[in-house]
Design a protein around this motif. Sequence first.
Motif, short mmCIF file in Angstrom:
data_model
loop_
_atom_site.label_atom_id
_atom_site.label_comp_id
_atom_site.label_asym_id
_atom_site.label_seq_id
_atom_site.Cartn_x
_atom_site.Cartn_y
_atom_site.Cartn_z
N GLU A 211 0.84 -1.18 0.00
CA GLU A 211 0.00 0.00 0.00
C GLU A 211 0.88 1.25 0.00
OE1 GLU A 211 -3.16 2.03 2.99
OE2 GLU A 211 -3.24 -0.14 2.78
N GLY A 212 0.59 2.16 -0.91
CA GLY A 212 1.37 3.38 -1.00
C GLY A 212 2.64 3.23 -1.81
N LEU A 213 2.84 2.08 -2.42
CA LEU A 213 4.05 1.84 -3.19
C LEU A 213 4.10 2.74 -4.42
CD1 LEU A 213 6.57 0.13 -3.14
CD2 LEU A 213 5.40 -1.58 -4.47
N GLY A 214 2.97 2.97 -5.07
CA GLY A 214 2.94 3.83 -6.25
C GLY A 214 3.37 5.25 -5.91
N THR A 215 2.95 5.76 -4.78
CA THR A 215 3.34 7.09 -4.35
C THR A 215 4.83 7.18 -4.11
OG1 THR A 215 1.18 7.33 -3.28
CG2 THR A 215 2.90 8.88 -2.64
N LEU A 216 5.38 6.17 -3.48
CA LEU A 216 6.81 6.14 -3.22
C LEU A 216 7.60 6.11 -4.52
CD1 LEU A 216 9.18 5.90 -1.26
CD2 LEU A 216 8.88 3.43 -1.34
N GLU A 217 7.14 5.33 -5.48
CA GLU A 217 7.82 5.26 -6.77
C GLU A 217 7.80 6.61 -7.47
OE1 GLU A 217 5.66 2.16 -8.66
OE2 GLU A 217 6.85 0.58 -7.72
N MET A 218 6.66 7.29 -7.42
CA MET A 218 6.56 8.60 -8.05
C MET A 218 7.50 9.60 -7.38
SD MET A 218 4.66 8.32 -10.61
CE MET A 218 4.46 10.02 -11.02
N LEU B 295 10.28 8.94 -5.80
CA LEU B 295 11.66 8.59 -6.16
C LEU B 295 11.99 9.02 -7.59
CD1 LEU B 295 12.05 5.08 -4.53
CD2 LEU B 295 13.12 7.21 -3.83
N ILE B 296 11.04 8.85 -8.51
CA ILE B 296 11.27 9.27 -9.90
C ILE B 296 11.45 10.78 -9.96
CG2 ILE B 296 10.16 9.50 -12.16
CD1 ILE B 296 8.96 6.70 -11.63
N ILE B 297 10.61 11.52 -9.26
CA ILE B 297 10.73 12.98 -9.25
C ILE B 297 12.06 13.42 -8.64
CG2 ILE B 297 9.76 15.09 -8.24
CD1 ILE B 297 6.99 13.75 -8.61
N ALA B 298 12.47 12.75 -7.57
CA ALA B 298 13.74 13.09 -6.92
C ALA B 298 14.91 12.84 -7.87
CB ALA B 298 13.91 12.28 -5.64
N VAL B 299 14.88 11.75 -8.61
CA VAL B 299 15.95 11.45 -9.57
C VAL B 299 15.96 12.49 -10.69
CG1 VAL B 299 16.72 9.79 -11.32
CG2 VAL B 299 16.09 9.00 -9.03
N LEU B 300 14.79 12.85 -11.19
CA LEU B 300 14.72 13.87 -12.25
C LEU B 300 15.26 15.21 -11.77
CD1 LEU B 300 11.28 13.11 -13.89
CD2 LEU B 300 13.55 12.76 -14.87
N ILE B 301 14.92 15.60 -10.56
CA ILE B 301 15.45 16.85 -10.00
C ILE B 301 16.96 16.79 -9.86
CG2 ILE B 301 15.49 18.29 -7.92
CD1 ILE B 301 12.49 17.70 -7.64
N ALA B 302 17.47 15.65 -9.41
CA ALA B 302 18.93 15.50 -9.26
C ALA B 302 19.62 15.60 -10.62
CB ALA B 302 19.25 14.17 -8.60
N VAL B 303 19.05 14.99 -11.65
CA VAL B 303 19.64 15.05 -13.00
C VAL B 303 19.64 16.49 -13.51
CG1 VAL B 303 19.26 14.37 -15.41
CG2 VAL B 303 19.16 12.66 -13.59
#
Length: 63
Positions: A17-24, A26-34
């Motif tokens: 439960e809540g795994l989709g939110t965590l994935e989103m 993490l993806i946003i964090a990686v994009l911001i880092a890039v």
Amino acid sequence: MMTFITEGAKNLWKDEEGLGTLEMILIIAVLIAVVLVFRKEIVKVVEDLISTAGSKSQEVFES
């Protein structure tokens, strides 16, 4: 007592439960880092594209 902790850890690991939110997040964090790492290169590419588009549009209107 140890089996209670072990079972709790297993249940926590299997809980999706809540795994989709965590994935989103993490993806946003990686994009911001890039973007932060390659900020100068991205700005240069965008500026080149804008200047090229500006000069090409002038050619079209002058013809």
